[in-house]
Design a protein around this motif. Structure first.
Motif, short mmCIF file in Angstrom:
data_model
loop_
_atom_site.label_atom_id
_atom_site.label_comp_id
_atom_site.label_asym_id
_atom_site.label_seq_id
_atom_site.Cartn_x
_atom_site.Cartn_y
_atom_site.Cartn_z
N GLU A 84 -9.10 40.62 2.44
CA GLU A 84 -10.52 40.29 2.62
C GLU A 84 -11.42 41.51 2.57
O GLU A 84 -12.59 41.40 2.18
N THR A 291 -16.99 33.44 5.67
CA THR A 291 -15.67 33.35 5.02
C THR A 291 -14.77 34.50 5.47
O THR A 291 -13.60 34.56 5.09
N THR A 293 -14.76 37.37 4.45
CA THR A 293 -14.26 37.94 3.20
C THR A 293 -15.36 38.73 2.51
O THR A 293 -16.52 38.30 2.49
N ALA A 517 -15.29 29.59 7.37
CA ALA A 517 -15.29 29.01 6.02
C ALA A 517 -14.32 29.74 5.10
O ALA A 517 -14.44 29.69 3.88
N HIS A 518 -13.37 30.45 5.68
CA HIS A 518 -12.35 31.14 4.87
C HIS A 518 -11.51 30.08 4.15
O HIS A 518 -11.07 29.11 4.76
#
Ligand code: RUQ
Ligand code: CUA
Length: 654
Positions: A84, A291, A293, A517-518
């Motif tokens: 990530e 996310t 990320t 929301a990953h």
């Protein structure tokens, strides 16, 4: 009076000894003592120098709270190692896992700290980073094109309109043929100043425009404020445009320059379409909190203003002897320039600079840019301040404090009378100094911290490499007093300090699991699974005190790339879990509550590979572990995973 003094001497023998460093420090130890369970008054946000990171200390205790990975991979939490966060370190040169971090700028509103973001520079591969002060994590990194050695950065304007970065090394521009003889410096090498806008809501950075400059070297600089808001003051050296043995050849002239930039005017020129589009290549990396990320996007153009097309935008002010820093006092009227080799500190007046421009009190031009007459811009000089002035900070009570590298001291002086009021030694060779709020319109004062270059004999020796160090002074009285030595991690360059009350109540404590929301998040143990996609194996894993799910995984084969997507299901503050597996050759990861992070691991041999949590999270932390079985390439062991159930045994040789 004499009697009282004598009595005091008898009673407190050591306070009457000659003031050695030791007695000065021990005498005021209580002022830096923060009792167990008590909080510090300030956060000190300090550059990490060659470790590429930023560290956070408490003031007055000097206690280290956090090392924030910014431009370097961090083995402590997997930044730059996890799938990530790897994109955060992407650049137009590819993945750059280590850089050199020198300066910090805290976001401001109306010239005062607003406690939202800290900006930091990467010196070597030119970049700017934005750190979110609610998470103390790097939120964004922007590469700077047309730059080489992003030392002169970041500097912030009064309302965080821009963070500004100027190039240390002038070089041929990115879209020019750079394959030129080095001794064609004078024809082919150019300087560049980047104005990076900051979105007032999100903080997102964007290069609004660049200014092309003569081929000088830029050094530390400051935005104007108050009455001088709209202007910027850059120190520059090597006006000789030397390309070899700079220590001699860039010190030929008696004076270099402070470059005054009217950036409001630059904005007008930009609006009027005076900027040229230049094609370049630079990375923009953003960390998404939902996310968990980061993504990296390559950008390919900048808008460039050429001073030849933009009259009244740039002016030069002569400044003695290779200036290293320019600082603007809290009122915005005085511009202090420190020449590394100068015997005095010139202080310029914004009002006089404006008058000189109106009167055209110029001394010719340098590369087409008007040079203001030194005396016309000068408020006055601080005479014989010490040797090697570098940087100046302010206490908001009309005083300047200048670090003196060569004479290892800090000198306090009165901004209006320019009289030296006090001096204290530093141990040794001070570079930067920091007063809480010192670069703002409203300094918080009270303390001053010196960041030193040499510590020899101040600490227990540790082989050839000694600790780096800072020193804390009390500046609440007329005389500066040394309170504390404290070691730092990495080489501290610039730092800012901000009242604890501005940050401590808005710290993020957890990431909400329902907002995760990953794409590989498991928001409950029921969502965990293992899936094969060709030779990739994805493990949806959860961590909660005190087990990992799944904790038995079979059916992985030699050569498989295994992605452990670990979601920390905890929703409690200060309960991270870690993840490590035998043979991992990138790192371990540390996952905050509600967050998902991914470790990539390649199965290189047949066997059983234990994995476990690396953060001591509960009484049964040692039990928080599992096993992964790797079978030969041709085995037909099916993919199996479980926690708490023993699946029927499968032999790989069937
Ligand atoms: S510089 S010691 Cu890297 Cu900030 Cu003046
Ligand atoms: Cu989780 Cu130890």
């Amino acid at each position: 009076m004499v009697l009282i003094m004598a009595f005091a001497c008898l009673f407190y023998m050591q306070s009457c000894k000659p003031k050695t460093a030791e007695s000065a420090a021990t005498g005021d130890a209580s002022k830096s003592y923060v009792a167990p369970g008590k909080y510090d008054e300030f956060y000190n946000i300090v550059s990490g120098g060659f470790n590429g990171q930023v560290s956070v200390y408490g003031i007055p205790s000097g206690r280290l709270f956090r090392i924030i990975p910014v431009f370097s991979q961090s083995p402590e939490n997997g930044y730059g190692f996890s799938e990530e966060t790897k994109p955060m370190l992407n650049t137009s040169h590819g993945f750059v896992p280590w850089d050199d971090q020198h300066h910090i700028a805290l976001s401001e509103t109306k010239g005062e700290h607003d406690g939202r973001w800290a900006f930091a520079n990467a010196n070597n591969t030119p970049r700017l980073a934005r750190i979110d002060l609610t998470t103390f994590r790097t939120a964004e990194i922007l590469e700077i094109p047309n730059s080489a050695g992003n030392h002169a950065s970041p500097f912030i304007t009064e309302n965080s309109e821009y963070v500004v970065a100027a190039t240390r090394f002038s070089v041929p521009l990115d879209d020019q043929n750079g394959d030129v003889p080095i001794n064609s410096y004078k024809e082919n090498f150019k300087g560049s100043i980047s104005f990076v806008s900051v979105d007032p809501n999100s903080g997102a950075m964007n290069i609004a425009f660049q200014i092309r400059t003569p081929g000088v070297n830029f050094d530390l600089s400051r935005a104007g404020k108050g009455k001088s808001h709209g202007w910027f003051f850059f120190s520059c050296y090597n006006s000789e445009k030397a390309n070899t043995l700079l220590e001699v050849n860039a010190s030929q002239k008696d004076k270099d320059f402070v470059m005054a930039v009217n950036w409001k005017k630059a904005e007008e020129y930009l609006k009027a379409g005076k900027a040229k589009k230049q094609s370049v290549k630079y990375a923009h990396n953003v960390y998404d909190e939902k996310t968990h990320t980061a993504s990296s996007t390559m950008r390919n153009e900048v808008f460039v203003l050429d001073p030849a097309d933009c009259p009244d935008m740039l002016y030069l002010i002569p400044c003695p002897k290779s200036p290293h820093g320019t600082d603007v006092d809290p009122t915005g009227e005085y511009i202090v320039a420190s020449g590394k080799l100068a015997a005095s500190i010139p202080v310029f007046s914004y009002t006089k600079i404006q008058k000189a421009i109106a009167d055209k009190a110029f001394d010719g031009e340098y590369d087409g840019i008007p040079v203001i007459k030194y005396e016309a811009a000068l408020h006055g000089e601080v005479v014989k301040p010490g040797l090697g002035p570098l940087h100046t900070e302010f206490d908001g009570k009309g005083n300047g404090y200048t670090s003196m590298f060569v004479s290892s001291e800090i000198v306090k002086w009165d901004i209006s009378t320019l009289q030296v009021l006090d001096r204290v030694p530093t141990y040794y060779s001070i570079g930067h100094l920091s007063i809480p709020g010192g670069p703002t319109a409203k300094p918080h004062g009270k303390y001053m911290i010196a960041y030193n270059k040499i510590t020899k004999d101040r600490y227990l020796p540790t082989g050839p490499e000694l600790t780096q160090s800072a020193q804390l002074y009390d500046i609440s009285g007329e005389k500066m007093k040394l309170l504390l030595d404290f070691p730092t991690t990495g080489e501290p360059h610039y730092a800012e300090a901000i009242p604890a009350s501005m940050l401590m109540d808005k710290q993020k404590k957890i990431y909400k699991i329902e907002e995760n929301a990953h794409p590989y998040a498991s928001k409950g143990e029921g969502m965990t699974k293992v899936e094969r996609k060709g030779n990739q194996v994805h493990v949806w894993m959860t961590a909660i005190r005190s087990h990992l799910t799944p904790d038995n995984i079979e059916g992985v084969k030699v050569g498989d790339e295994v992605y452990f997507h670990v979601t920390n299901l905890e929703q409690d503050w200060d309960v991270p879990h870690g993840f490590a597996i035998k043979g991992a050759n990138n790192a371990e990861i540390l996952i905050m509550p509600g967050e998902t992070q991914t470790l990539k691991w390649v199965a290189d041999r047949v066997g059983i590979f234990p994995f476990y949590c690396t953060d001591f999270c509960s009484a049964l932390h040692q039990e928080m572990s599992g096993y992964l079985r790797v079978s030969p390439v041709n085995s037909n062991v099916a993919l199996l995973f479980s926690t708490g159930t023993n699946k029927p045994a499968v032999s790989s040789t069937e």
